[in-house]
Design a protein around this motif. Structure first.
Motif, PDB file in Angstrom:
ATOM      1  N   LEU A 111       0.828  -1.203   0.000  1.00 29.19           N
ATOM      2  CA  LEU A 111       0.000   0.000   0.000  1.00 29.19           C
ATOM      3  C   LEU A 111       0.861   1.251   0.000  1.00 29.19           C
ATOM      4  O   LEU A 111       0.562   2.212  -0.704  1.00 29.19           O
ATOM      5  N   TRP A 112       1.912   1.249   0.776  1.00 33.23           N
ATOM      6  CA  TRP A 112       2.894   2.330   0.748  1.00 33.23           C
ATOM      7  C   TRP A 112       4.149   1.880   1.474  1.00 33.23           C
ATOM      8  O   TRP A 112       4.130   0.926   2.236  1.00 33.23           O
ATOM      9  N   GLU A 113       5.235   2.562   1.196  1.00 36.02           N
ATOM     10  CA  GLU A 113       6.505   2.266   1.845  1.00 36.02           C
ATOM     11  C   GLU A 113       7.284   3.553   2.040  1.00 36.02           C
ATOM     12  O   GLU A 113       7.093   4.531   1.310  1.00 36.02           O
ATOM     13  N   ASP A 114       8.116   3.565   3.058  1.00 41.20           N
ATOM     14  CA  ASP A 114       8.903   4.752   3.366  1.00 41.20           C
ATOM     15  C   ASP A 114      10.208   4.288   4.006  1.00 41.20           C
ATOM     16  O   ASP A 114      10.195   3.731   5.106  1.00 41.20           O
ATOM     17  N   PRO A 115      11.335   4.486   3.346  1.00 37.79           N
ATOM     18  CA  PRO A 115      12.618   4.012   3.882  1.00 37.79           C
ATOM     19  C   PRO A 115      13.080   4.780   5.122  1.00 37.79           C
ATOM     20  O   PRO A 115      14.024   4.343   5.783  1.00 37.79           O
ATOM     21  N   SER A 116      12.414   5.900   5.463  1.00 42.87           N
ATOM     22  CA  SER A 116      12.863   6.696   6.606  1.00 42.87           C
ATOM     23  C   SER A 116      11.932   6.603   7.811  1.00 42.87           C
ATOM     24  O   SER A 116      12.210   7.184   8.850  1.00 42.87           O
ATOM     25  N   PHE A 117      10.829   5.859   7.673  1.00 42.86           N
ATOM     26  CA  PHE A 117       9.818   5.852   8.730  1.00 42.86           C
ATOM     27  C   PHE A 117      10.071   4.703   9.693  1.00 42.86           C
ATOM     28  O   PHE A 117      10.214   3.545   9.300  1.00 42.86           O
ATOM     29  N   LEU A 118      10.093   5.025  10.999  1.00 46.96           N
ATOM     30  CA  LEU A 118      10.308   4.036  12.052  1.00 46.96           C
ATOM     31  C   LEU A 118       9.012   3.862  12.830  1.00 46.96           C
ATOM     32  O   LEU A 118       8.588   4.765  13.550  1.00 46.96           O
TER      33      LEU A 118
END
Length: 238
Positions: free
Chosen positions: A22-29
């Motif tokens: 659905l979505w991805e974010d390499p910086s989100f923890l």
């Protein structure tokens, strides 16, 4: 489903049935997930925020620093039950902006927040609050303990009122090492053996428990053998 790689921050949200991203974010923890919102921090340096599961849009975002405190610190999820419609996480809040270093109760604080909207539910203090793991029993009670079980404290999940704490010298009761919390029951052990407490009152419910489970589900408990690290599934007897 939320998948996160913690050693190198990366988060992706996928559908459980098809595995569609659905979505991805390499910086989100991520810090917590309630089925609708993922709470976390961008890059681990920004204020906590909540993102929609469907598209990653921002649903809420907290100020650059917590009110009355200096900074946001590390966070971790609050252990919960099988319920997915409500979830919480704890996060360090740094030092109070105004404090007296001579105050014996002075310490950094940990805040317990709700995933859906970022609302603060509890403020936890004391010298061990920086690493105060908490669990929610799914029936209105948070149970928090210091890392080695020196102290266990229960709170109402709506009012934040402290319900009980151990040890209780007046009553002659020692603390316990909490291993699991579920449906009004606190599972744990002392040097005298495993037991179950009532989550709302802290009173003994079962004092001759053969094992202290690390996780509890409908009709079963999971136990890890200390010598082999094997995981065993034990049926519930009551």
């Amino acid at each position: 489903m939320v998948a996160a790689h913690m050693s190198a921050t990366y988060t992706a949200v996928l559908t459980a049935r098809e595995g569609e991203v659905l979505w991805e974010d390499p910086s989100f923890l991520p810090h917590g997930f309630d089925g609708h919102v993922v709470a976390g921090e961008a890059g681990g340096q920004e204020p906590p925020e909540g993102r929609a599961v469907t598209d990653g849009s921002t649903q809420w975002r907290l100020p650059d620093a917590p009110r009355d405190f200096t900074e946001w610190g590390p966070a971790e999820p609050v252990n919960g039950t099988e319920a997915t419609d409500e979830a919480f996480f704890v996060i360090q809040a740094g030092m109070p902006r105004e404090y007296d270093p001579r105050d014996p109760d002075f310490a950094e604080r940990t805040l317990l927040l709700r995933v859906s909207d970022g609302e603060q539910i509890l403020e936890l203090g004391g010298p061990d609050s920086r690493s105060l793991p908490c669990s929610h029993d799914g029936q209105g009670t948070f149970v928090c303990q210091t890392p080695y079980g020196e102290e266990v404290i229960a709170y109402d999940d709506r009012s934040g009122e402290e319900l009980w704490r151990l040890p209780d010298e007046t009553a002659g009761r020692i603390s316990l090492r909490v291993t699991a919390v579920r449906h009004g029951a606190v599972y744990g052990s002392t040097d005298n053996g495993a037991l179950i407490l009532d989550a709302r009152t802290g009173q003994d419910r079962v004092t001759d428990l053969p094992l202290a489970p690390l996780d509890v589900g409908p009709g079963f408990g999971l136990v890890i053998a200390p010598t082999t690290a094997y995981v065993y599934l034990h049926p519930a007897t009551g």
